[in-house]
Design an enzyme around this catalytic site. Sequence first.
Site, PDB file in Angstrom:
ATOM      1  N   LYS A 145     -15.167   4.305   5.868  1.00  0.00           N
ATOM      2  CA  LYS A 145     -13.963   4.109   6.677  1.00  0.00           C
ATOM      3  C   LYS A 145     -14.012   5.041   7.883  1.00  0.00           C
ATOM      4  O   LYS A 145     -14.281   6.230   7.747  1.00  0.00           O
ATOM      5  CB  LYS A 145     -12.705   4.390   5.852  1.00  0.00           C
ATOM      6  N   GLU A 150      -9.143   9.514   5.693  1.00  0.00           N
ATOM      7  CA  GLU A 150      -9.332   8.074   5.497  1.00  0.00           C
ATOM      8  C   GLU A 150     -10.318   7.762   4.377  1.00  0.00           C
ATOM      9  O   GLU A 150     -10.236   6.731   3.736  1.00  0.00           O
ATOM     10  CB  GLU A 150      -9.816   7.409   6.794  1.00  0.00           C
ATOM     11  N   GLU A 168       0.859  -1.186   0.000  1.00  0.00           N
ATOM     12  CA  GLU A 168       0.000   0.000   0.000  1.00  0.00           C
ATOM     13  C   GLU A 168       0.890   1.229   0.000  1.00  0.00           C
ATOM     14  O   GLU A 168       1.852   1.289   0.761  1.00  0.00           O
ATOM     15  CB  GLU A 168      -0.855   0.114   1.285  1.00  0.00           C
ATOM     16  N   GLU A 223     -13.552   5.555   0.000  1.00  0.00           N
ATOM     17  CA  GLU A 223     -14.407   4.608   0.724  1.00  0.00           C
ATOM     18  C   GLU A 223     -15.141   5.326   1.849  1.00  0.00           C
ATOM     19  O   GLU A 223     -14.548   5.690   2.856  1.00  0.00           O
ATOM     20  CB  GLU A 223     -13.544   3.463   1.273  1.00  0.00           C
TER      21      GLU A 223
END
Length: 459
Positions: free
Chosen positions: A303, A309, A243, A300
């Site tokens: 999250k 985030e 990542e 997303e």
Amino acid sequence: IGINYGRVADNLPPPARVVELLQSLKIRSVKIYDANPDVLKALQSTNLRVAIMVTNQEIEQMAASSNFSDQWVQQNVAAYPATKIETAIVGNEILSDLSLRQTVWSKLVPAMENLHSSLQRLGHGKIKVTTSLAIDCLKVSFPPSEGAFRDDVSDTIIQPMLKFLETTQSPFFINVYPYFAWLDDQLTISLDYALFRGPSSNASQAEDPSGMHYDNLLDAQLDALVVAMTKLGYGGVQVSISETGWPSRGSVGASLANAADYNRRLVLRILGKNRKNKNHGTPRRPGRLIDTYIFALFNEDQKPGAATERNWGLLYPNGSKVYDIDLTGKTPVPALPQAAIPGNFSTGNSSRQGQWCVAKADYVSTADVQDAIDYACGGGKADCAAIQPGQACYLPNLVRLHASYAFNSYWQKMKRSGGTCAFNGFAKLTSVDPSKFRSFSLFLWFLFQCSLSFLLVCF
Ligand SMILES: *[C@@H]1O[C@H](CO)[C@@H](O)[C@H](O)[C@H]1NC(C)=O
Ligand SMILES: *[C@@H]1O[C@H](CO)[C@@H](O)[C@H](O)[C@H]1NC(C)=O
Ligand SMILES: *[C@@H]1O[C@H](CO)[C@@H](O)[C@H](O)[C@H]1NC(C)=O
Ligand SMILES: *[C@@H]1O[C@H](CO)[C@@H](O)[C@H](O)[C@H]1NC(C)=O
């Protein structure tokens, strides 16, 4: 270049549509955080190479029983013969989760071994088995030549894990975020250095005592890992980035322009060639191709945590691009449209300078907090001398104060290498100087002691 297809969201397109999007982005590999059947079906008969994951919850069972790992392989690998599964990752960042320390940490390598054997036994021996760790598995990440693993995991877990990776010729998967390192230490680390914009100034490059020269933070972080591995005798193990990325909004430094810059330059760095027409690699490993999965495919929305985030995606859930990017690395950065900068972007003001990591007031059990203190002062390397009996910060002897002291000491030391102020949810960041709270508690404590002696004397 690969991508992380995280699905912590309630508004993502169905997997079949996602596969079309992956193909339109010309992505070669995709990593998922489980072995979701719908996703694995949608990836059938495509050219996409796939990395699947054994969840953190499954690790203990997988370590305990080869029957379990056989079944896991049957269900999640053998059932999809037309899906190009290349890698099976056992757990995500488990060494960063203290709540797993007693139960799961020691099971990591046995689980990897069981999975590897099952894959071999069932005819999928080409699939590599690894685990994804966060950069906070290092206790020292700067200067790179002093890179070293955390004492609490180095010999017990990392060493046998590296042995396994070497024997099976599998890569070390590391989640590495120059963004967080920069966010935690903006006074020392320049944004240009974190964003591959150097060498625009002295601040955007670093000299290592070894004589090696770093013009970007990612290389320095990766080489710290290489040095740490070498110290344990496994300098030959391949490193892949499981990542990395940059958020496009939500906090200081998170902007469309910076996210676009980081990811565009990352792609060119990974896929581009140096003057000798080899891959760039890093100063310690020149010429090597570093397999890299960008985080993440989508923003997303579910999250938890900081606003950043929810804003790491290259795509919005509706499939449109957050900013232009060419993942084939064929378009030079200046040829891509300038990513818009919404509003003004400032560094400094809301930085984490002048912040402390302290114990939350509302924790549940003193025993759990004591456990976290023991960790911080032990494996976590916090300097806890002052809270020992008889020392300056021992009194008043309150668990919460000792916890704050230990947590803060840990965080101040570890934040540069990715250490977080979490401690199982017992800790939080604050900009209120905790020594003020301590003085007040000390005052109350003396008051209480005095009234107690008053009671003893008088009655
Ligand atoms: C393996 O698991 C299956 C299904 O849960 C069970 O029927 C079988 O008895 C197990 N075998 C062993 C050796 O535990
Ligand atoms: C950059 O570093 C060099 C060598 O250390 C020094 O001579 C020069 O003055 C520095 N430049 C700036 C702008 O600080
Ligand atoms: C997709 O969503 C983004 C963010 O909500 C929005 O700005 C964009 O206009 C949408 N695109 C389409 C084609 O609907
Ligand atoms: C951004 O900063 C400039 C210069 O400080 C100022 O003139 C401008 O109004 C600001 N824009 C926004 C959207 O705040």
